[in-house]
Enzyme design. Structure first.
Site, PDB file in Angstrom:
ATOM      1  N   ARG A  80       1.125  -1.308  -0.037  1.00  0.00           N
ATOM      2  CA  ARG A  80      -0.095   0.221   0.398  1.00  0.00           C
ATOM      3  C   ARG A  80       1.032   1.258  -0.405  1.00  0.00           C
ATOM      4  NH1 ARG A  80      -1.647   0.798   4.443  1.00  0.00           N
ATOM      5  NH2 ARG A  80      -1.156  -1.021   5.653  1.00  0.00           N
ATOM      6  N   TYR A 208      -1.179  -3.439  -7.076  1.00  0.00           N
ATOM      7  CA  TYR A 208      -0.940  -4.357  -5.485  1.00  0.00           C
ATOM      8  C   TYR A 208      -2.323  -4.319  -4.523  1.00  0.00           C
ATOM      9  CZ  TYR A 208      -0.084  -5.095  -0.627  1.00  0.00           C
ATOM     10  OH  TYR A 208      -0.260  -6.184   0.677  1.00  0.00           O
ATOM     11  N   LYS A 217      -9.763  -1.870   1.610  1.00  0.00           N
ATOM     12  CA  LYS A 217      -9.675  -1.119   2.255  1.00  0.00           C
ATOM     13  C   LYS A 217     -10.663   0.019   2.063  1.00  0.00           C
ATOM     14  CE  LYS A 217      -7.452  -3.928   4.559  1.00  0.00           C
ATOM     15  NZ  LYS A 217      -5.857  -3.526   5.176  1.00  0.00           N
ATOM     16  N   HIS A 237     -10.788  -1.927  10.981  1.00  0.00           N
ATOM     17  CA  HIS A 237      -9.628  -3.301  11.288  1.00  0.00           C
ATOM     18  C   HIS A 237      -9.498  -4.231  11.993  1.00  0.00           C
ATOM     19  CE1 HIS A 237      -5.289  -3.647   9.089  1.00  0.00           C
ATOM     20  NE2 HIS A 237      -5.981  -4.100   8.362  1.00  0.00           N
ATOM     21  N   SER A 259      -1.761  -3.768  10.434  1.00  0.00           N
ATOM     22  CA  SER A 259      -0.823  -4.447   9.092  1.00  0.00           C
ATOM     23  C   SER A 259       0.066  -5.337   9.412  1.00  0.00           C
ATOM     24  CB  SER A 259      -0.937  -3.998   8.195  1.00  0.00           C
ATOM     25  OG  SER A 259      -2.075  -2.804   7.453  1.00  0.00           O
ATOM     26  N   ALA A 260       0.002  -6.622   9.196  1.00  0.00           N
ATOM     27  CA  ALA A 260       0.945  -7.328   9.267  1.00  0.00           C
ATOM     28  C   ALA A 260       2.000  -7.451  10.986  1.00  0.00           C
ATOM     29  CB  ALA A 260       2.266  -7.107   8.863  1.00  0.00           C
ATOM     30  N   CYS A 261       0.360  -7.502  11.722  1.00  0.00           N
ATOM     31  CA  CYS A 261       0.821  -7.834  13.523  1.00  0.00           C
ATOM     32  C   CYS A 261      -0.376  -8.933  13.882  1.00  0.00           C
ATOM     33  CB  CYS A 261       0.247  -6.453  14.141  1.00  0.00           C
ATOM     34  SG  CYS A 261       1.106  -5.359  13.677  1.00  0.00           S
ATOM     35  N   GLY A 262      -0.512  -9.878  12.858  1.00  0.00           N
ATOM     36  CA  GLY A 262      -0.869 -11.025  13.905  1.00  0.00           C
ATOM     37  C   GLY A 262      -2.844 -11.015  13.349  1.00  0.00           C
ATOM     38  N   THR A 264      -4.892 -13.042  11.614  1.00  0.00           N
ATOM     39  CA  THR A 264      -4.779 -13.780  10.194  1.00  0.00           C
ATOM     40  C   THR A 264      -4.749 -15.233  10.833  1.00  0.00           C
ATOM     41  OG1 THR A 264      -4.355 -12.928   7.963  1.00  0.00           O
ATOM     42  CG2 THR A 264      -4.697 -15.428   7.997  1.00  0.00           C
ATOM     43  N   ASN A 265      -3.349 -14.411  11.567  1.00  0.00           N
ATOM     44  CA  ASN A 265      -2.797 -16.084  12.342  1.00  0.00           C
ATOM     45  C   ASN A 265      -3.863 -15.951  13.608  1.00  0.00           C
ATOM     46  OD1 ASN A 265      -0.210 -17.403  11.937  1.00  0.00           O
ATOM     47  ND2 ASN A 265       0.191 -15.280  10.873  1.00  0.00           N
ATOM     48  N   ASP A 286      -9.807  -9.958   8.271  1.00  0.00           N
ATOM     49  CA  ASP A 286      -9.375  -8.274   8.605  1.00  0.00           C
ATOM     50  C   ASP A 286     -10.220  -7.482   8.409  1.00  0.00           C
ATOM     51  OD1 ASP A 286      -6.655  -6.669   7.523  1.00  0.00           O
ATOM     52  OD2 ASP A 286      -7.826  -6.848   5.827  1.00  0.00           O
ATOM     53  N   SER A 374       4.590 -10.301   0.588  1.00  0.00           N
ATOM     54  CA  SER A 374       4.384 -11.556  -0.402  1.00  0.00           C
ATOM     55  C   SER A 374       2.627 -12.213   0.088  1.00  0.00           C
ATOM     56  CB  SER A 374       5.578 -12.500  -0.308  1.00  0.00           C
ATOM     57  OG  SER A 374       5.638 -13.072   0.755  1.00  0.00           O
ATOM     58  N   ARG A 375       1.958 -12.194  -0.752  1.00  0.00           N
ATOM     59  CA  ARG A 375       0.426 -12.029   0.182  1.00  0.00           C
ATOM     60  C   ARG A 375      -0.390 -13.547  -0.391  1.00  0.00           C
ATOM     61  NH1 ARG A 375      -2.036  -8.940   3.715  1.00  0.00           N
ATOM     62  NH2 ARG A 375       0.210  -7.468   3.956  1.00  0.00           N
ATOM     63  N   ARG A 406       2.440  -4.699  17.195  1.00  0.00           N
ATOM     64  CA  ARG A 406       4.405  -5.224  17.533  1.00  0.00           C
ATOM     65  C   ARG A 406       4.636  -4.217  18.301  1.00  0.00           C
ATOM     66  NH1 ARG A 406       6.627  -8.242  13.719  1.00  0.00           N
ATOM     67  NH2 ARG A 406       4.315  -8.991  11.764  1.00  0.00           N
ATOM     68  N   GLY A 500      -0.204 -20.397  18.336  1.00  0.00           N
ATOM     69  CA  GLY A 500      -1.310 -21.411  19.329  1.00  0.00           C
ATOM     70  C   GLY A 500      -1.097 -21.103  20.935  1.00  0.00           C
ATOM     71  N   ASN A 502      -1.403 -18.650  22.374  1.00  0.00           N
ATOM     72  CA  ASN A 502      -2.329 -17.181  22.081  1.00  0.00           C
ATOM     73  C   ASN A 502      -3.297 -16.985  22.711  1.00  0.00           C
ATOM     74  OD1 ASN A 502      -0.081 -15.370  21.323  1.00  0.00           O
ATOM     75  ND2 ASN A 502      -0.792 -15.118  19.415  1.00  0.00           N
TER      76      ASN A 502
HETATM   77  P1  GTP Z   1      -2.734  -7.618   7.415  1.00  0.00           P
HETATM   78  O1  GTP Z   1      -3.231  -8.683   6.120  1.00  0.00           O
HETATM   79  O2  GTP Z   1      -1.928  -6.690   6.496  1.00  0.00           O
HETATM   80  O3  GTP Z   1      -3.640  -7.013   7.943  1.00  0.00           O
HETATM   81  O4  GTP Z   1      -1.733  -8.706   8.411  1.00  0.00           O
HETATM   82  P2  GTP Z   1      -2.432  -9.506   9.725  1.00  0.00           P
HETATM   83  O5  GTP Z   1      -2.443  -8.618  11.025  1.00  0.00           O
HETATM   84  O6  GTP Z   1      -3.918 -10.607   9.070  1.00  0.00           O
HETATM   85  O7  GTP Z   1      -0.945 -10.195   9.771  1.00  0.00           O
HETATM   86  P3  GTP Z   1      -0.650 -12.031   9.714  1.00  0.00           P
HETATM   87  O8  GTP Z   1      -1.421 -12.259  10.427  1.00  0.00           O
HETATM   88  O9  GTP Z   1      -0.837 -12.133   8.324  1.00  0.00           O
HETATM   89  O10 GTP Z   1       0.722 -11.822  10.614  1.00  0.00           O
HETATM   90  C1  GTP Z   1       2.043 -10.688   9.910  1.00  0.00           C
HETATM   91  C2  GTP Z   1       3.383 -11.248  10.530  1.00  0.00           C
HETATM   92  O11 GTP Z   1       3.662 -11.328  11.987  1.00  0.00           O
HETATM   93  C3  GTP Z   1       3.221 -13.299  10.209  1.00  0.00           C
HETATM   94  O12 GTP Z   1       5.162 -13.110   9.826  1.00  0.00           O
HETATM   95  C4  GTP Z   1       3.682 -13.938  10.730  1.00  0.00           C
HETATM   96  O13 GTP Z   1       4.022 -15.146  10.744  1.00  0.00           O
HETATM   97  C5  GTP Z   1       3.648 -12.469  12.458  1.00  0.00           C
HETATM   98  N1  GTP Z   1       2.791 -13.256  13.877  1.00  0.00           N
HETATM   99  C6  GTP Z   1       2.018 -13.674  13.824  1.00  0.00           C
HETATM  100  N2  GTP Z   1       1.621 -13.856  14.900  1.00  0.00           N
HETATM  101  C7  GTP Z   1       2.055 -14.461  15.337  1.00  0.00           C
HETATM  102  C8  GTP Z   1       2.123 -14.098  17.633  1.00  0.00           C
HETATM  103  O14 GTP Z   1       1.649 -14.653  17.922  1.00  0.00           O
HETATM  104  N3  GTP Z   1       3.949 -13.816  17.961  1.00  0.00           N
HETATM  105  C9  GTP Z   1       5.056 -13.170  16.731  1.00  0.00           C
HETATM  106  N4  GTP Z   1       6.409 -13.434  16.875  1.00  0.00           N
HETATM  107  N5  GTP Z   1       4.709 -13.487  14.864  1.00  0.00           N
HETATM  108  C10 GTP Z   1       3.203 -13.534  14.463  1.00  0.00           C
HETATM  109  C1  SPV Z   2      -2.552  -4.525   4.998  1.00  0.00           C
HETATM  110  O1  SPV Z   2      -2.426  -4.114   4.580  1.00  0.00           O
HETATM  111  O2  SPV Z   2      -3.406  -4.297   6.492  1.00  0.00           O
HETATM  112  C2  SPV Z   2      -3.458  -5.809   4.333  1.00  0.00           C
HETATM  113  C3  SPV Z   2      -2.835  -5.488   3.039  1.00  0.00           C
HETATM  114  O3  SPV Z   2      -4.851  -6.529   4.560  1.00  0.00           O
HETATM  115  S1  SPV Z   2      -4.101  -4.811   2.175  1.00  0.00           S
HETATM  116  O4  SPV Z   2      -4.769  -5.542   1.441  1.00  0.00           O
HETATM  117  O5  SPV Z   2      -2.686  -4.467   0.455  1.00  0.00           O
HETATM  118  O6  SPV Z   2      -4.171  -3.338   2.465  1.00  0.00           O
HETATM  119 MN    MN Z   3      -5.126  -5.132   6.815  1.00  0.00          MN
END
Ligand code: GTP
Ligand code: SPV
Ligand code: MN
Length: 590
Positions: A80, A208, A217, A237, A259-262, A264-265, A286, A374-375, A406, A500, A502
Site C-alpha cells: 500500500r 497491489y 480497504k 480493521h 497490518s502484518a501484526c497477526g 490472520t494468524n 482483516d 508477499s501475499r 508490535r 497457538g 495465544n
Molecule cells: P494484514 O493482512 O496486513 O492486515 O496482516 P495481519 O494482521 O493479518 O498479519 P498476519 O497474521 O498475516 O501476521 C503477520 C506476520 O506476523 C507473519 O509473518 C506472522 O508469522 C507473524 N505473527 C503472527 N502472529 C504472531 C505471534 O503470535 N507471534 C509472533 N512472534 N509473530 C506472529
Molecule cells: C493490510 O495492509 O492491512 C492488508 C493488506 O491487509 S492490503 O489489502 O494491501 O491492505
Molecule cells: Mn489488513
C-alpha cells in the site's frame, strides 16, 4: 468506439444506474472490450487462462499445488502507498489531520486526466460485488471497474462477486463506485482517491491488493467507516474469531492489530496440544463491520469472502490451517519458487528457493527470496476452521474487543480496560512497529489508533467521538483489552511463544468477560496474575512471565506523555471525554 460495441452475450441485465456509469467510464477510458463479470467458476478459469497467456500469471507445480498460480508484480508496486492515498471531502476538516486531503474537484480533474484513454487495447472488467453475506441487511454492494484481469480474479476470491451482487444493486439502487486502472504502474502517476460524500473511489497506477482490490480497504474501511458514522455502526480493521471452550460454549472476539501484526494468524489459531477440547472458528481475518443487535449486544459480520494474507512465516507449526489452505486454488503474489516450481517463502520449513520474487536466480546477497509483503489470495471456504456462522446474515455477538500492536518494549502481554471509555483511550493509544505492508521504513514505532491510521476515512476526532457514543447506544458492550505478542529480550528474541499459545491469553480474556478470571488493578488497567493465566504444559520460565506482565510507572509515564502529545495534535474535534480518560490514567500513574 467502445460504447458502440455490442455488450457481450450475457443473460444478466444490469441495472441502468450501473450501465449508465459503465458507458460514461468507457467513453473516458476507451477500452477495446467490456466484460461484465458474472462470478462463475468458468469465468474465473477463463481469467486464469488469459493471464497465463499474457504472462500475468505463472503456473506453479500442479502436482503439489493444484490450481495455484504466481503473480509477480512490478517491483515498485508491492505494498500500500499511504503517501499517495487521499480522502477528498469538501471540507478538509472532515478528512482530518490523519488523512491526506485534496479538494474533490481538483482530485477528480487530476484523476480524469490520468484515466483518459488509459484502457485502449485493454479489456474493461465490470466487477459487481457484495461486501458481507449476500442476504445480510448489514452488507453493502459496490461495482469496481478495472482493466486488470488479476484484480477481477482476486475480487472473485475476496468478495461475493457477480450476478447476485448485481441483482442486489438493482433492488437497492445504491452502490459504491470504484474505478481502477493499473495505468503505467508508474509511481509518479499513482493515486488512490476516496470521495466518501459521493461513495466513489478512483485508483490509478497500482495493481497491489489494498490499492487495487477496491472492495477491501478503500470500500470496506475508508468509505464504510464514513457511512458507519452516519448510520450508527462501525467499520474496523479487525479479525473476528469464535473461541469454543471444552464445554462447547463459543465466545466471539474482534481484534484490531495493525497490518502484518497477526490478525490472520489469530483468526486461524490452532489450540496447543496442552489445551484439549478447545476449538477456534474463523469468521474474518482483516475487516469487521459491527452493528448494535436487537438484544443489546454488538454483532459483527466479515464483509469479505476470502483472505489476502501475508505469506512469509506461514508454516505447519505457526499456522497449520493456513498452510493447508494455500496448498491448492491459491493465487500467490511475489513469492519465490523452488527448482521444481513450488512456491517458496522465508519461514517455510522445507524446500530451497531457486528463483526469487522478481524472477531472478535466487541470490541471498540480494535480499529475501520472497518479498516480505508477499501475499496469498484464497477463498475463505478453504479454511479448515471456517466458522459455520461466517455466512450468517445476523453476524455473531462480540464478547470482547482486543487491540494490539508490535511493541518490543513496554506493552504487557495483556491488560483489560476499566470500562468502555477507557477502552476507547486504549484503542486510540495503539502504537506499533511499521511493517512491509506499506511502503516506507520498517520497524519504526508509530501511533496507529484502533489499527486504523491508514484506513479511517474521516477525522480521527470524530471517529473517537463515534466510538465513545456507543456507551449510550449498546446495553451489553464488549469488554476491551490490549495484547502484545511481540515483546523481546535484550538479544531480540520474542519473550512470548505466540501463535497457538495465544489461546492462553484469550482464555483469560473470556474468563474476564464471564466475570470469572482473576486480575489485579494497575494504573493502566486490569492484568492477570501469573496464576490467573493458564500456563499448563507451556515451557516458559517464571521470570519471563513476570517480565511479560510487568507495568513499570516510569516508562509508562513517558508513554502517556507521548500519547497526550499525539492526541493533542488533532484538532478541536477530539472529544473532551477522551482527554479526561487520559488525565485519569496520568493521575493513577503519578
Ligand atoms: P494484514 O493482512 O496486513 O492486515 O496482516 P495481519 O494482521 O493479518 O498479519 P498476519 O497474521 O498475516 O501476521 C503477520 C506476520 O506476523 C507473519 O509473518 C506472522 O508469522 C507473524 N505473527 C503472527 N502472529 C504472531 C505471534 O503470535 N507471534 C509472533 N512472534 N509473530 C506472529
Ligand atoms: C493490510 O495492509 O492491512 C492488508 C493488506 O491487509 S492490503 O489489502 O494491501 O491492505
Ligand atoms: Mn489488513
Amino acid at each position: 468506439m467502445a460504447t458502440a460495441m455490442p455488450r457481450p452475450a450475457t443473460p444478466m441485465t444490469p441495472p441502468k444506474v450501473v450501465s449508465d456509469w459503465v458507458d460514461h467510464v468507457a467513453k473516458i477510458t476507451r477500452p477495446d472490450r467490456i466484460h461484465w463479470c458474472d462470478g462463475s467458476e468458468q469465468e474465473y478459469q477463463g481469467l486464469v487462462r488469459r493471464m497465463l497467456a499474457s504472462g500475468d500469471l505463472v503456473e506453479l507445480n500442479q502436482q503439489t499445488h493444484p490450481g495455484c498460480y504466481l503473480h509477480r508484480s512490478n517491483p515498485t508496486d508491492v505494498a500500500r502507498v499511504e503517501h499517495l492515498t487521499f480522502v477528498c471531502t469538501h471540507h478538509s476538516h472532515d478528512a482530518g489531520p490523519n488523512n491526506n486531503w485534496m479538494d474533490p474537484v481538483d482530485a477528480k480533474r487530476l484523476m480524469t486526466d490520468l484515466f483518459r484513454g488509459c484502457m485502449k487495447g485493454r479489456t474493461l472488467y465490470v466487477v459487481p460485488y457484495c461486501m458481507g453475506p449476500i442476504d445480510s441487511p448489514y452488507s453493502r454492494c459496490g461495482v469496481e471497474i478495472t482493466d486488470s484481469a488479476y484484480v477481477a480474479a482476486n475480487m472473485k476470491l475476496m468478495t461475493r462477486m457477480g450476478r447476485a451482487a448485481l441483482e442486489r444493486i438493482g433492488r437497492e439502487g445504491r452502490f459504491v463506485k470504484g474505478l481502477h486502472s493499473t495505468g503505467e504502474l508508474d509511481p509518479d502517476r499513482r493515486f488512490i482517491m476516496h470521495f466518501p460524500e459521493e461513495l466513489t473511489i478512483m485508483s490509478y497506477g497500482s495493481g497491489y491488493g489494498g490499492n487495487a482490490l477496491l472492495g477491501k480497504k478503500c470500500h470496506a474501511l475508508r468509505i464504510a467507516s464514513w457511512q458507519a458514522r452516519d448510520e450508527g455502526w462501525m467499520a474496523e480493521h479487525m479479525l473476528i474469531v469464535g473461541i469454543e471452550n471444552p464445554r462447547g460454549e463459543t465466545h466471539y472476539i474482534a481484534a484490531a492489530f495493525p497490518s502484518a501484526c497477526g490478525k490472520t494468524n489469530l483468526a486461524m489459531l490452532i489450540p496447543p496440544a496442552s489445551m484439549p477440547g478447545w476449538k477456534v472458528w474463523t469468521v474474518g481475518d482483516d475487516i469487521a463491520w459491527l452493528q448494535p443487535g436487537p438484544d443489546g449486544r454488538l454483532y459483527a459480520i466479515n464483509p469479505e469472502a476470502g483472505y489476502f494474507g501475508v505469506v512469509p512465516g506461514t508454516n505447519a507449526h505457526t499456522n497449520r490451517h493456513a498452510h493447508e489452505m494455500i496448498s491448492g486454488d491459491t493465487i500467490f503474489t511475489n513469492v519465490a519458487v523452488t527448482a521444481d516450481n513450488q512456491p517458496w517463502w522465508e519461514g517455510l520449513e522445507d524446500g530451497i528457493p531457486a528463483v526469487d520474487w522478481q524472477g531472478r536466480p535466487y541470490d541471498a546477497s540480494k535480499g529475501p527470496a520472497a518479498h516480505p509483503n508477499s501475499r496469498f489470495t484464497v477463498s475463505a471456504k478453504q479454511n479448515p476452521s471456517y466458522s459455520p456462522k461466517a455466512d450468517a446474515p445476523e453476524g455473531v455477538p462480540i464478547s470482547a474487543v482486543v487491540f494490539g500492536g508490535r511493541r518490543r518494549e513496554l506493552a504487557p502481554l495483556v491488560y483489560q480496560a476499566r470500562n468502555w471509555a477507557h477502552g476507547v483511550l486504549v484503542g486510540a493509544s495503539v502504537a506499533s512497529e511499521t511493517t512491509a505492508a506499506a511502503t516506507g521504513k520498517v520497524g519504526v514505532v508509530r501511533r496507529d489508533p484502533m489499527a486504523m491510521k491508514p484506513f479511517c476515512g474521516y477525522n480521527y476526532g470524530d471517529y473517537w467521538a463515534h466510538w465513545l457514543s456507543f456507551a449510550g447506544k449498546v446495553e451489553h458492550l464488549p469488554k476491551i483489552f490490549h495484547v502484545n505478542w511481540f515483546r523481546r529480550d535484550a538479544d531480540g528474541r520474542f519473550l512470548w511463544p505466540g501463535f497457538g499459545e495465544n489461546l492462553r491469553v484469550l482464555e483469560w480474556i473470556i474468563g474476564r468477560c464471564e466475570g470469572r478470571a482473576q486480575a489485579i488493578e494497575t494504573p493502566i488497567g486490569f492484568l492477570p496474575t501469573a496464576e490467573a493465566l493458564n500456563l499448563d504444559g507451556l515451557d516458559i520460565d517464571p521470570a519471563t512471565v513476570r517480565e511479560l506482565l510487568a507495568v513499570r510507572p516510569e516508562p509508562w509515564r513517558k508513554e502517556l506523555a507521548d500519547i497526550e502529545e499525539y492526541i493533542d495534535s488533532f484538532d478541536e474535534r477530539t472529544p473532551r471525554d477522551l482527554k479526561a480518560e487520559l488525565a485519569d490514567v496520568k493521575r493513577r500513574l503519578a
